[in-house]
Design a protein around this motif. Structure first.
Motif, PDB file in Angstrom:
ATOM      1  N   SER A 124       0.819  -1.215   0.000  1.00 28.13           N
ATOM      2  CA  SER A 124       0.000   0.000   0.000  1.00 28.13           C
ATOM      3  C   SER A 124       0.851   1.263   0.000  1.00 28.13           C
ATOM      4  CB  SER A 124      -0.948   0.014   1.210  1.00 28.13           C
ATOM      5  OG  SER A 124      -0.206  -0.005   2.433  1.00 28.13           O
ATOM      6  N   VAL A 146      -6.743  -5.265  -2.843  1.00 33.01           N
ATOM      7  CA  VAL A 146      -5.534  -4.795  -2.170  1.00 33.01           C
ATOM      8  C   VAL A 146      -5.289  -5.634  -0.918  1.00 33.01           C
ATOM      9  CG1 VAL A 146      -4.372  -2.843  -1.075  1.00 33.01           C
ATOM     10  CG2 VAL A 146      -5.940  -2.452  -3.002  1.00 33.01           C
ATOM     11  N   ALA A 148      -2.589  -5.807   2.210  1.00 35.55           N
ATOM     12  CA  ALA A 148      -1.493  -5.070   2.841  1.00 35.55           C
ATOM     13  C   ALA A 148      -1.516  -5.282   4.344  1.00 35.55           C
ATOM     14  CB  ALA A 148      -1.590  -3.581   2.514  1.00 35.55           C
ATOM     15  N   ALA A 154      -4.382  -0.071   3.147  1.00 34.30           N
ATOM     16  CA  ALA A 154      -5.103  -0.884   2.162  1.00 34.30           C
ATOM     17  C   ALA A 154      -6.441  -0.242   1.803  1.00 34.30           C
ATOM     18  CB  ALA A 154      -5.313  -2.290   2.709  1.00 34.30           C
ATOM     19  N   LEU A 157      -5.813   2.782  -0.521  1.00 32.21           N
ATOM     20  CA  LEU A 157      -5.462   2.403  -1.891  1.00 32.21           C
ATOM     21  C   LEU A 157      -6.673   1.837  -2.631  1.00 32.21           C
ATOM     22  CD1 LEU A 157      -3.511   2.060  -4.177  1.00 32.21           C
ATOM     23  CD2 LEU A 157      -2.618  -0.008  -3.083  1.00 32.21           C
ATOM     24  N   THR A 170     -10.447  -4.428  -0.235  1.00 36.61           N
ATOM     25  CA  THR A 170      -9.318  -5.070   0.412  1.00 36.61           C
ATOM     26  C   THR A 170      -9.579  -6.575   0.475  1.00 36.61           C
ATOM     27  OG1 THR A 170     -10.272  -4.752   2.615  1.00 36.61           O
ATOM     28  CG2 THR A 170      -8.816  -3.024   1.779  1.00 36.61           C
TER      29      THR A 170
END
Length: 306
Positions: A124, A146, A148, A154, A157, A170
């Motif tokens: 991230s 995502v 992370a 996360a 992002l 996520t």
């Protein structure tokens, strides 16, 4: 530097360097000097007919806890024939552009084409953001997942990815089972996911380490994948993703399928064999910094002249 080049434009500069006859196998290897506090000072020189340059980069693992970037440094670009300085660039910003550009160039040749893809993105930090942009530059994405260590990072992002078009959320390492693309840009020293879960048609990009004992992918994935690298010599010096499985006796040095130059020159079929995963392992090389720095310098000159 911001706005002068997109990852796709930087990828074009890298491809042009390779098509122009540059041989990554002859690129000087990076010099790494350990420094107090567990960091490293990296020196990366390169030269072409028209330009030369050197990146001095610091890798300071403790910096994020201080509110500072993990990667620091500067890039000095020189005129090739005279070696007179031409420009001083932000080394961290250059790396943040160069590394996704290398991955974008590999994805142009290895990633599935013709349909929207599902991306699982590990990390991230700045490289994760850059790789998201790079993936979107070369392929249509249906979904971004995502994964992370930092839940807040996360979430940020994933929210950013949604503003760029694809659905995003996520997830966990198990999401690689349904991925078309897996991109790893972390500081992990141990594998991030179970390589047995990755589908035979998927493409995996791993960029997070250049140390022989650190890796983001496991032996199971490397053993069953077609493996591509920037340079055989650099990979067999620095790519823990390959060196650890080799030390275990799971693969030999001949396990590498081809290089980025092979792909760009058309010496290997685009997309490789879809009977196994495609793995591109990047360690980062000085010739890439030079090619992108030159493209930035020339773009800045063209911009200032208009």
């Amino acid at each position: 530097m911001e706005g002068l080049l997109t990852p796709a434009m930087a990828a074009d500069a890298l491809a042009a360097a390779l098509l122009g006859g540059l041989d990554p196998e002859g690129c000087p290897q990076r010099t790494a000097l350990p420094v107090p506090g567990g960091g490293e000072l990296l020196l990366m020189p390169a030269a072409s007919a028209s330009y030369a340059g050197v990146k001095i980069a610091g890798v300071a693992p403790g910096n994020p806890g201080r509110g500072l970037p993990r990667i620091t440094g500067s890039y000095l670009l020189l005129d090739g024939p005279t070696l007179c300085p031409l420009a001083l660039l932000d080394g961290a910003a250059l790396t943040t552009l160069r590394t996704p550009a290398v991955s974008a160039l590999a994805l142009r040749h290895l990633a599935p084409a013709g349909r929207p893809l599902r991306l699982v993105l590990f990390g991230s930090g700045p490289q994760a953001y850059g790789h998201l942009e790079a993936a979107l530059a070369v392929r249509e994405l249906a979904e971004v997942v995502v994964v992370a260590r930092n839940p807040e990072g996360a979430d940020r992002l994933a929210a950013h990815a949604r503003t760029l078009g694809p659905a995003a959320r996520t997830g966990t390492a198990k999401d690689v089972a349904d991925a078309d693309l897996v991109v790893c840009c972390t500081t992990a020293r141990e594998p991030l996911f179970d390589g047995r879960l990755v589908g035979p048609g998927a493409t995996v990009v791993a960029v997070g380490s250049h140390e022989p004992t650190a890796r983001e992918t496991d032996t199971a994935l490397v053993r069953r994948a077609a493996v591509y690298v920037e340079s055989r010599a650099a990979a067999l010096r620095e790519a823990g993703d390959l060196l650890v499985p080799e030390a275990e006796g799971a693969i030999g040095p001949g396990h590498i399928t081809g290089t980025l130059a092979d792909l760009v020159a058309g010496r290997l079929p685009a997309g490789g064999s879809r009977s196994c995963p495609q793995l591109f392992k990047s360690v980062g090389m000085a010739w890439e910094d030079l090619a992108v720095a030159v493209a930035l310098f020339e773009a800045a000159g063209a911009s200032s002249a208009t």
